[in-house]
Design a protein around this motif. Structure first.
Motif, PDB file in Angstrom:
ATOM      1  N   LEU A 121     -59.533 -68.149  56.205  1.00 25.61           N
ATOM      2  CA  LEU A 121     -60.765 -67.681  55.562  1.00 25.61           C
ATOM      3  C   LEU A 121     -61.252 -66.366  56.176  1.00 25.61           C
ATOM      4  O   LEU A 121     -61.755 -65.490  55.465  1.00 25.61           O
ATOM      5  CB  LEU A 121     -61.852 -68.756  55.664  1.00 25.61           C
ATOM      6  N   ILE A 122     -61.112 -66.233  57.505  1.00 25.46           N
ATOM      7  CA  ILE A 122     -61.499 -64.975  58.151  1.00 25.46           C
ATOM      8  C   ILE A 122     -60.594 -63.848  57.671  1.00 25.46           C
ATOM      9  O   ILE A 122     -61.057 -62.753  57.341  1.00 25.46           O
ATOM     10  CB  ILE A 122     -61.439 -65.112  59.684  1.00 25.46           C
ATOM     11  N   ASP A 123     -59.293 -64.126  57.628  1.00 22.96           N
ATOM     12  CA  ASP A 123     -58.335 -63.111  57.171  1.00 22.96           C
ATOM     13  C   ASP A 123     -58.632 -62.689  55.741  1.00 22.96           C
ATOM     14  O   ASP A 123     -58.614 -61.495  55.411  1.00 22.96           O
ATOM     15  CB  ASP A 123     -56.914 -63.660  57.280  1.00 22.96           C
ATOM     16  N   LEU A 124     -58.932 -63.654  54.874  1.00 28.06           N
ATOM     17  CA  LEU A 124     -59.250 -63.357  53.477  1.00 28.06           C
ATOM     18  C   LEU A 124     -60.468 -62.444  53.379  1.00 28.06           C
ATOM     19  O   LEU A 124     -60.484 -61.472  52.613  1.00 28.06           O
ATOM     20  CB  LEU A 124     -59.510 -64.668  52.723  1.00 28.06           C
ATOM     21  N   SER A 125     -61.491 -62.737  54.176  1.00 25.33           N
ATOM     22  CA  SER A 125     -62.721 -61.953  54.139  1.00 25.33           C
ATOM     23  C   SER A 125     -62.515 -60.547  54.691  1.00 25.33           C
ATOM     24  O   SER A 125     -62.980 -59.558  54.108  1.00 25.33           O
ATOM     25  CB  SER A 125     -63.807 -62.677  54.945  1.00 25.33           C
ATOM     26  N   VAL A 126     -61.813 -60.444  55.837  1.00 24.06           N
ATOM     27  CA  VAL A 126     -61.565 -59.130  56.444  1.00 24.06           C
ATOM     28  C   VAL A 126     -60.688 -58.275  55.531  1.00 24.06           C
ATOM     29  O   VAL A 126     -60.948 -57.078  55.336  1.00 24.06           O
ATOM     30  CB  VAL A 126     -60.914 -59.284  57.831  1.00 24.06           C
ATOM     31  N   THR A 127     -59.663 -58.895  54.935  1.00 21.18           N
ATOM     32  CA  THR A 127     -58.766 -58.160  54.040  1.00 21.18           C
ATOM     33  C   THR A 127     -59.527 -57.612  52.832  1.00 21.18           C
ATOM     34  O   THR A 127     -59.326 -56.467  52.427  1.00 21.18           O
ATOM     35  CB  THR A 127     -57.614 -59.065  53.568  1.00 21.18           C
ATOM     36  N   ALA A 128     -60.418 -58.434  52.274  1.00 19.76           N
ATOM     37  CA  ALA A 128     -61.186 -58.005  51.108  1.00 19.76           C
ATOM     38  C   ALA A 128     -62.160 -56.883  51.448  1.00 19.76           C
ATOM     39  O   ALA A 128     -62.421 -55.992  50.628  1.00 19.76           O
ATOM     40  CB  ALA A 128     -61.951 -59.193  50.524  1.00 19.76           C
ATOM     41  N   THR A 129     -62.683 -56.893  52.681  1.00 19.17           N
ATOM     42  CA  THR A 129     -63.695 -55.908  53.075  1.00 19.17           C
ATOM     43  C   THR A 129     -63.071 -54.627  53.624  1.00 19.17           C
ATOM     44  O   THR A 129     -63.535 -53.526  53.334  1.00 19.17           O
ATOM     45  CB  THR A 129     -64.635 -56.513  54.141  1.00 19.17           C
ATOM     46  N   TYR A 130     -62.013 -54.771  54.423  1.00 19.02           N
ATOM     47  CA  TYR A 130     -61.449 -53.617  55.133  1.00 19.02           C
ATOM     48  C   TYR A 130     -60.051 -53.226  54.659  1.00 19.02           C
ATOM     49  O   TYR A 130     -59.470 -52.279  55.172  1.00 19.02           O
ATOM     50  CB  TYR A 130     -61.401 -53.902  56.637  1.00 19.02           C
TER      51      TYR A 130
END
Length: 233
Positions: A121-130
């Protein structure tokens, strides 16, 4: 206060926030989801550990919202090889293999499991943002030739580039749990960053120290006498 109003009322507990379904949907629509002053902790509020366990198990439908990456920095040096003890009277030179795995921990000091739901979930969020991936663990190995002087012990140490990512966990339940549909948990996760992030580079070095009196005394015993030998890390 009516049951409906109590359900919509947001509540805080040690940084954990809650809200009913209607309150969250209205706040999201207006862009007004903000932290509020925390009143006394309610006895029936969940702990952070309980909420994160529900995120990890999938019982709570969780997302990691508004991730903010901190500036990368070089972590602490730590031993990554066996130790070479030199009981001889001349320099001892030897190639030593090393291996290092650096993981991630959250704000409570709990390890973020590689391949687990939390890490995904962290990876998904960071990937979508950065627009770049985030990894909860990094493994590296190689070898290095070291020279250890007589009466000393040497080993290989490594430091990994690290970075924090801060955000808020949003946990959604299909039916109210602990009296609410939604709970919010602020979190900061510290983990390995890609080499070169923010100009920081991983480092590998040879470190040595003088043997202790006990270690020097052991040099006279059996096969150790006048030789260099390796002790597993």
């Amino acid at each position: 206060m009516s049951t409906t109003n109590r359900q919509k009322r947001a509540r805080t507990s040690g940084g954990i926030r809650s809200a009913g379904r209607g309150a969250v949907l209205s706040a999201v629509a207006l862009g007004l989801v903000t932290a509020m002053a925390a009143p006394a902790v309610a006895a029936d509020d969940p702990t952070r550990e309980q909420l994160m366990a529900d995120c990890a198990s999938g019982e709570g439908k969780c997302s990691f919202n508004e991730p903010v990456l901190g500036k990368a920095y070089l972590g602490n040096f730590h031993q990554v090889s066996d130790s070479l003890f030199n009981c001889s009277t001349s320099d001892a030179t030897q190639s030593m293999g090393w291996s290092d795995t650096v993981g991630s921990t959250d704000s409570a000091g709990v390890s973020v499991t590689v391949g687990g739901k939390i890490a995904d979930l962290i990876d998904l969020s960071v990937t979508a943002t950065y627009s770049h991936t985030w990894s909860s663990s990094h493994t590296e190995n190689s070898s290095l030739t070291m020279t250890v002087k007589p009466g000393e012990v040497g080993w290989i140490s490594r430091a990994q580039v690290m970075q924090t990512v801060s955000g808020t966990w949003q946990t959604h339940y299909d039916s109210p749990k602990w009296g609410h549909y939604y709970w919010f948990v602020p979190d900061t996760v510290t983990g390995p960053a890609t080499n070169g992030t923010d100009g920081q580079s991983n480092a590998v070095t040879v470190k040595t120290r003088k043997m202790t009196a006990a270690e020097k005394a052991s040099c006279g015993a059996g096969a150790k006498r006048g030789r260099a030998f390796v002790v597993q890390h």
